[in-house]
Design a protein around this motif. Structure first.
Motif, PDB file in Angstrom:
ATOM      1  N   MET A   1       0.861  -1.187   0.000  1.00 58.13           N
ATOM      2  CA  MET A   1       0.000   0.000   0.000  1.00 58.13           C
ATOM      3  C   MET A   1       0.894   1.232   0.000  1.00 58.13           C
ATOM      4  O   MET A   1       1.784   1.373   0.826  1.00 58.13           O
ATOM      5  CB  MET A   1      -0.891   0.016   1.246  1.00 58.13           C
ATOM      6  N   PHE A   2       0.683   2.140  -0.949  1.00 58.93           N
ATOM      7  CA  PHE A   2       1.488   3.348  -1.033  1.00 58.93           C
ATOM      8  C   PHE A   2       0.910   4.437  -0.146  1.00 58.93           C
ATOM      9  O   PHE A   2      -0.298   4.563  -0.003  1.00 58.93           O
ATOM     10  CB  PHE A   2       1.550   3.845  -2.483  1.00 58.93           C
ATOM     11  N   GLU A   3       1.816   5.199   0.441  1.00 56.02           N
ATOM     12  CA  GLU A   3       1.369   6.326   1.254  1.00 56.02           C
ATOM     13  C   GLU A   3       0.797   7.414   0.347  1.00 56.02           C
ATOM     14  O   GLU A   3       1.159   7.529  -0.813  1.00 56.02           O
ATOM     15  CB  GLU A   3       2.557   6.910   2.027  1.00 56.02           C
ATOM     16  N   SER A   4      -0.081   8.222   0.905  1.00 58.28           N
ATOM     17  CA  SER A   4      -0.550   9.374   0.139  1.00 58.28           C
ATOM     18  C   SER A   4       0.557  10.405   0.108  1.00 58.28           C
ATOM     19  O   SER A   4       1.405  10.467   0.993  1.00 58.28           O
ATOM     20  CB  SER A   4      -1.797   9.979   0.792  1.00 58.28           C
ATOM     21  N   ALA A   5       0.550  11.222  -0.932  1.00 63.79           N
ATOM     22  CA  ALA A   5       1.614  12.219  -1.068  1.00 63.79           C
ATOM     23  C   ALA A   5       1.616  13.195   0.098  1.00 63.79           C
ATOM     24  O   ALA A   5       2.660  13.697   0.497  1.00 63.79           O
ATOM     25  CB  ALA A   5       1.448  12.975  -2.390  1.00 63.79           C
ATOM     26  N   ASP A   6       0.438  13.466   0.660  1.00 66.88           N
ATOM     27  CA  ASP A   6       0.350  14.433   1.741  1.00 66.88           C
ATOM     28  C   ASP A   6       1.097  13.957   2.990  1.00 66.88           C
ATOM     29  O   ASP A   6       1.500  14.758   3.817  1.00 66.88           O
ATOM     30  CB  ASP A   6      -1.110  14.700   2.092  1.00 66.88           C
ATOM     31  N   SER A   7       1.262  12.624   3.137  1.00 70.54           N
ATOM     32  CA  SER A   7       1.917  12.095   4.331  1.00 70.54           C
ATOM     33  C   SER A   7       3.418  11.940   4.165  1.00 70.54           C
ATOM     34  O   SER A   7       4.121  11.553   5.085  1.00 70.54           O
ATOM     35  CB  SER A   7       1.324  10.723   4.686  1.00 70.54           C
ATOM     36  N   LEU A  89       0.044  15.254  -5.553  1.00 71.12           N
ATOM     37  CA  LEU A  89       1.468  15.297  -5.891  1.00 71.12           C
ATOM     38  C   LEU A  89       1.749  16.190  -7.092  1.00 71.12           C
ATOM     39  O   LEU A  89       2.862  16.664  -7.268  1.00 71.12           O
ATOM     40  CB  LEU A  89       1.949  13.871  -6.170  1.00 71.12           C
ATOM     41  N   ARG A  90       0.759  16.428  -7.931  1.00 70.20           N
ATOM     42  CA  ARG A  90       0.969  17.120  -9.196  1.00 70.20           C
ATOM     43  C   ARG A  90       1.668  18.458  -9.035  1.00 70.20           C
ATOM     44  O   ARG A  90       2.560  18.802  -9.818  1.00 70.20           O
ATOM     45  CB  ARG A  90      -0.389  17.323  -9.901  1.00 70.20           C
ATOM     46  N   GLU A  91       1.314  19.214  -8.016  1.00 71.49           N
ATOM     47  CA  GLU A  91       1.880  20.557  -7.867  1.00 71.49           C
ATOM     48  C   GLU A  91       3.376  20.530  -7.616  1.00 71.49           C
ATOM     49  O   GLU A  91       4.065  21.531  -7.820  1.00 71.49           O
ATOM     50  CB  GLU A  91       1.185  21.289  -6.728  1.00 71.49           C
ATOM     51  N   ASP A  92       3.913  19.373  -7.179  1.00 72.18           N
ATOM     52  CA  ASP A  92       5.338  19.267  -6.900  1.00 72.18           C
ATOM     53  C   ASP A  92       6.153  18.843  -8.109  1.00 72.18           C
ATOM     54  O   ASP A  92       7.380  18.897  -8.070  1.00 72.18           O
ATOM     55  CB  ASP A  92       5.584  18.243  -5.779  1.00 72.18           C
ATOM     56  N   LEU A  93       5.503  18.388  -9.161  1.00 79.01           N
ATOM     57  CA  LEU A  93       6.214  17.784 -10.281  1.00 79.01           C
ATOM     58  C   LEU A  93       6.297  18.714 -11.485  1.00 79.01           C
ATOM     59  O   LEU A  93       5.400  19.517 -11.729  1.00 79.01           O
ATOM     60  CB  LEU A  93       5.524  16.481 -10.702  1.00 79.01           C
ATOM     61  N   VAL A  94       7.383  18.560 -12.234  1.00 83.93           N
ATOM     62  CA  VAL A  94       7.544  19.222 -13.529  1.00 83.93           C
ATOM     63  C   VAL A  94       7.461  18.123 -14.578  1.00 83.93           C
ATOM     64  O   VAL A  94       8.316  17.241 -14.657  1.00 83.93           O
ATOM     65  CB  VAL A  94       8.894  19.949 -13.619  1.00 83.93           C
ATOM     66  N   VAL A  95       6.402  18.161 -15.370  1.00 82.09           N
ATOM     67  CA  VAL A  95       6.131  17.109 -16.351  1.00 82.09           C
ATOM     68  C   VAL A  95       6.388  17.651 -17.752  1.00 82.09           C
ATOM     69  O   VAL A  95       5.840  18.687 -18.136  1.00 82.09           O
ATOM     70  CB  VAL A  95       4.672  16.617 -16.242  1.00 82.09           C
ATOM     71  N   SER A  96       7.221  16.936 -18.502  1.00 79.06           N
ATOM     72  CA  SER A  96       7.510  17.341 -19.879  1.00 79.06           C
ATOM     73  C   SER A  96       7.074  16.252 -20.843  1.00 79.06           C
ATOM     74  O   SER A  96       7.023  15.067 -20.497  1.00 79.06           O
ATOM     75  CB  SER A  96       9.004  17.628 -20.062  1.00 79.06           C
ATOM     76  N   THR A  97       6.751  16.660 -22.063  1.00 81.19           N
ATOM     77  CA  THR A  97       6.439  15.715 -23.125  1.00 81.19           C
ATOM     78  C   THR A  97       6.835  16.344 -24.446  1.00 81.19           C
ATOM     79  O   THR A  97       7.168  17.530 -24.508  1.00 81.19           O
ATOM     80  CB  THR A  97       4.947  15.325 -23.126  1.00 81.19           C
TER      81      THR A  97
END
Length: 315
Positions: A1-7, A89-97
């Motif tokens: 089970m993965f932790e939530s990003a907030d934790s 988690l999205r606000e912490d990531l820089v996503v490129s394509t």
């Protein structure tokens, strides 16, 4: 089970953020290329592990493309599902394509057209569930499409809110300069250039890196770990093994593995904002992050690296 990003603790591991050109966007010096590695082997579970570990290590930069995966859109779909599972988690990531040559299901003329670029990005947003990507690249200069049209498409996706920054990938120096001038006129700066650059691929040093510096365009380096000479190459196997031993010895003198040294060597260039790596295991992230803080080389160390691959430079 993965932790939530907030934790999860934010940026608890070794990391460094570098400003992408003259923009306000800061990317982690280590970026993850999601084209291969554990992404294929573990699917959505592997993707979730990567994202979770990235939060711990402070790595925020992830590179996608429509053609990544066993079938078109597979990696994009897994990325979107993993992101959903991990919460905010999205606000912490820089996503490129990217879109363009080789990113389509078949070879088509006009890969740099407005039609191709915008349609491809729309598909990426649909498959990932993202509202926008952070960096969108036009991949390879398309001689069958006016470069003004390609520039207009990049400007359009920013104005439409589908991408926050734009770049080019695999462009020759002169075309990078031309694209930068066109986008400046449109009011949308060319922020990033995705470049193949490693100990074995030094072509960008001859002119392209200077163009990026003078034009205030950030460099995203792919292929940093391409320091292995293909055993099936025309070079005698005993020579190849000798080069690898030399690099291993040069790296050990710096207290690094060959892989860490290869990443540090690429990041020694101030114009390089981020080096993209692929992962066979999540534990490798902390290894690569440690290489970020060893990005300075003495003249003697640089000479030692040069001596590892005689007459092999792609200049």
């Amino acid at each position: 089970m993965f932790e939530s990003a907030d934790s999860l603790p934010r940026s608890s591991g070794p990391t460094e953020y570098r400003r992408l050109a003259k923009s306000g966007l800061h990317v982690s010096a280590i970026g993850v290329n999601l084209e291969e590695g554990m992404v294929y082997k573990k699917g959505i579970r592997g993707m979730s592990e990567i994202l979770e570990t990235a939060v711990h290590c402070g790595v925020n930069h992830f590179d996608l493309a429509p053609h990544y995966g066993a079938f078109r859109g597979m990696v994009e779909e897994n990325f979107g599902r993993a992101l959903h599972r991990l919460g905010s988690l999205r606000e912490d990531l820089v996503v490129s394509t990217r879109a363009g040559m080789g990113t389509q299901p078949r070879i088509m003329p006009g890969f740099g057209s407005r039609k191709c670029l915008i349609t491809s990005l729309d598909g990426t947003l649909r498959r990932t569930g993202l509202d926008c990507v952070d960096i969108f690249y036009a991949h390879r200069h398309d001689t069958s499409t006016p470069i003004e049209e390609t520039a207009g498409a990049l400007d359009a996706v920013v104005r439409q809110g589908k991408a926050l920054y734009v770049g080019v990938s695999g462009y020759a120096p002169a075309m990078v300069q031309r694209m930068a001038a066109l986008l400046d006129d449109l009011g949308t700066p060319l922020t990033a250039c995705r470049v193949t650059y490693s100990m074995l691929h030094r072509g960008p040093e001859s002119y392209l890196l200077d163009v990026l510096r003078s034009s205030n365009i950030g460099c995203v380096a792919e292929g940093a770990l391409d320091y292995h000479v293909d055993p099936c190459s025309d070079y005698p196997q005993e020579e190849v093994e000798k080069w690898q031993r030399r690099l291993s010895n040069a790296s050990l003198k710096r207290g690094q593995s060959s892989r860490q040294c290869a990443v540090s060597w690429v990041l020694r260039q101030p114009v390089v904002a981020s080096a993209l790596v692929s992962l066979a295991a999540t534990e490798e992230l902390s290894e690569f992050c440690a290489a970020v803080h060893r990005a300075s080389f003495t003249a003697e160390e640089l000479a030692s690296v040069d001596a590892c691959f005689p007459e092999l430079y792609d200049c």
